[in-house]
Design an enzyme around this catalytic site. Structure first.
Site, PDB file in Angstrom:
ATOM      1  N   THR A 161       0.889  -1.150   0.000  1.00  0.00           N
ATOM      2  CA  THR A 161       0.000   0.000   0.000  1.00  0.00           C
ATOM      3  C   THR A 161       0.925   1.196   0.000  1.00  0.00           C
ATOM      4  OG1 THR A 161      -1.695  -1.116   1.323  1.00  0.00           O
ATOM      5  CG2 THR A 161      -1.627   1.264   1.530  1.00  0.00           C
ATOM      6  N   ARG A 180     -13.787  -7.770  -0.592  1.00  0.00           N
ATOM      7  CA  ARG A 180     -13.095  -7.532   0.691  1.00  0.00           C
ATOM      8  C   ARG A 180     -12.580  -6.081   0.722  1.00  0.00           C
ATOM      9  NH1 ARG A 180      -7.575  -5.815   2.038  1.00  0.00           N
ATOM     10  NH2 ARG A 180      -7.046  -6.677   4.049  1.00  0.00           N
TER      11      ARG A 180
HETATM   12  N1  ASP Z   1      -3.399  -2.636   4.484  1.00  0.00           N
HETATM   13  C1  ASP Z   1      -3.659  -3.176   3.189  1.00  0.00           C
HETATM   14  C2  ASP Z   1      -4.919  -3.969   3.246  1.00  0.00           C
HETATM   15  O1  ASP Z   1      -5.126  -4.689   4.198  1.00  0.00           O
HETATM   16  C3  ASP Z   1      -2.592  -4.061   2.647  1.00  0.00           C
HETATM   17  C4  ASP Z   1      -1.199  -3.627   2.879  1.00  0.00           C
HETATM   18  O2  ASP Z   1      -0.921  -2.523   3.291  1.00  0.00           O
HETATM   19  O3  ASP Z   1      -0.283  -4.428   2.629  1.00  0.00           O
HETATM   20  O4  ASP Z   1      -5.665  -3.923   2.298  1.00  0.00           O
END
Ligand code: ASP
Length: 355
Positions: free
Chosen positions: A205, A233
């Site tokens: 992210t 999701r």
């Molecule tokens: N936080 C993000 C999510 O759960 C994924 C990530 O940051 O790796 O969608």
């Protein structure tokens, strides 16, 4: 940075234990270590981002220095990463859901007006942060999801496009071929599945937050979310209080890593509240990580020593210019820009492999 290594438990307990007791309903303290308000034009400007945001912090800082509003500056910064086919965690080239479709989550928040906008499970739009910005600027809503979010983006003239690149498609097919223990469906005896499900699952992210010399703060989080997730999701990134919040009088916090853990603890909101009680960005970030660790009890989410087996990272800025990156696991790095330039700095972390 004062704690570029493993965060000392003793130090944490000495400085923070009493403040943790009532989380998250602590009243804000007027005295103590709460961020001091500086005169407009005199705050040390800073931009922080996840490790993949080095270019983003550079661009954001440059725009901010020319007088661009902090929100526009951070969004322009992350747009570079959203458009980068080689970053498989965000926007174009992001890894898809279990059906091979890229689904994006993003949120933006503007400190001076305390307004927020977000989109979740948005398909076919390269820069979801721009759609989140339009939600903030042109609607009375905060969060649009799925088909409604896509309709809204198209109504605003944003072009739909295929976001799956050849390399992301191949990665998805490989995952599909090796599926059995690696999906998000819990078996009847979920503990039976062990920790293998969570190991090696690509995540990623970008979060970016900026404080300008007038003391104004804005931030953005944008992602394609957990790779190969169940369609629909929604992670932590587009949820105000989880993927980010900003309180222009206190500071901001944004997150990357296991979204479910963040959602269950509303960590970024809690961290900002803790900074409001007088904790430093490091102390606030570590406090919420400890809270997540203490709430993680299912064995499929724990390693052999009972520690969370997943990553969770926070990027924090206080109103007075202090900042920190904190991580469940380290060593790890995050991106920072100040008047001294842009660079990676070490995160503070709770656990390290091999310890
Ligand atoms: N936080 C993000 C999510 O759960 C994924 C990530 O940051 O790796 O969608």
């Amino acid at each position: 940075m004062p704690f570029p290594r493993f965060y000392s438990r003793r130090k944490f307990l000495a400085t923070a234990a009493s403040l943790m007791a009532g989380l998250p309903l602590l009243p804000r303290l007027k005295a103590g270590g709460a961020p001091t308000l500086q005169k407009r034009g005199q705050t040390p400007a800073v931009v922080v981002s996840s490790a993949n945001g080095l270019k983003a912090v550079k661009v954001t800082y440059r725009l901010m220095s020319k007088g661009t509003d902090t929100l526009e500056a951070v969004i322009s910064g992350v747009n570079l990463v959203e458009s980068d086919p080689n970053d498989r965690s965000v926007g174009y080239g992001g890894l898809p859901n279990e059906e091979g479709v890229v689904e994006l989550d993003s949120a933006v928040m503007h400190g001076p007006t305390h307004r927020a906008g977000a989109v979740a499970a948005l398909r076919n739009i390269r820069k979801p942060s721009r759609v989140a910005q339009l939600v903030l600027e042109t609607t009375d809503h905060v969060l649009l999801v799925g088909a409604g979010a896509l309709k809204f983006a198209k109504a605003n003239g944003i072009r739909e496009e295929e976001l799956l690149t050849e390399s992301s498609r191949k990665a998805w097919l490989k995952w599909k071929r090796n599926l059995s223990r690696g999906d998000d469906w819990l078996s009847d005896d979920e503990e039976d599945r062990g920790i293998a499900r969570h190991v090696g699952r690509p995540t990623g992210t970008i979060h970016c937050a900026a404080l300008n010399s007038d003391g104004d703060i804005s931030c953005v989080t944008t992602t394609s979310g957990l790779a190969y997730k169940i369609p629909g999701r929604v992670g932590d990134s587009p949820i105000i209080g989880a993927g980010l919040p900003v309180d222009n009088a206190i500071g901001s916090c944004g997150s990357t890593g296991r979204g479910e853990a963040n959602l269950q603890n509303l960590c970024s909101f809690a961290a900002v509240e803790l900074m409001g009680t007088g904790m430093s960005p490091e102390e606030a970030g570590i406090a919420v990580l400890r809270r997540v660790a203490s709430h993680t009890t299912q064995s499929r989410l724990l390693d052999e020593k009972g520690r969370p087996n997943f990553g969770l990272m926070f990027y924090l800025i206080a109103k007075d210019g202090r900042y920190a990156g904190v991580s469940m696991w380290g060593p790890d790095k995050y991106s920072v820009a100040t008047r001294k330039g842009s660079r990676h700095e070490e995160m503070v972390y709770l656990y390290t492999r091999g310890s």
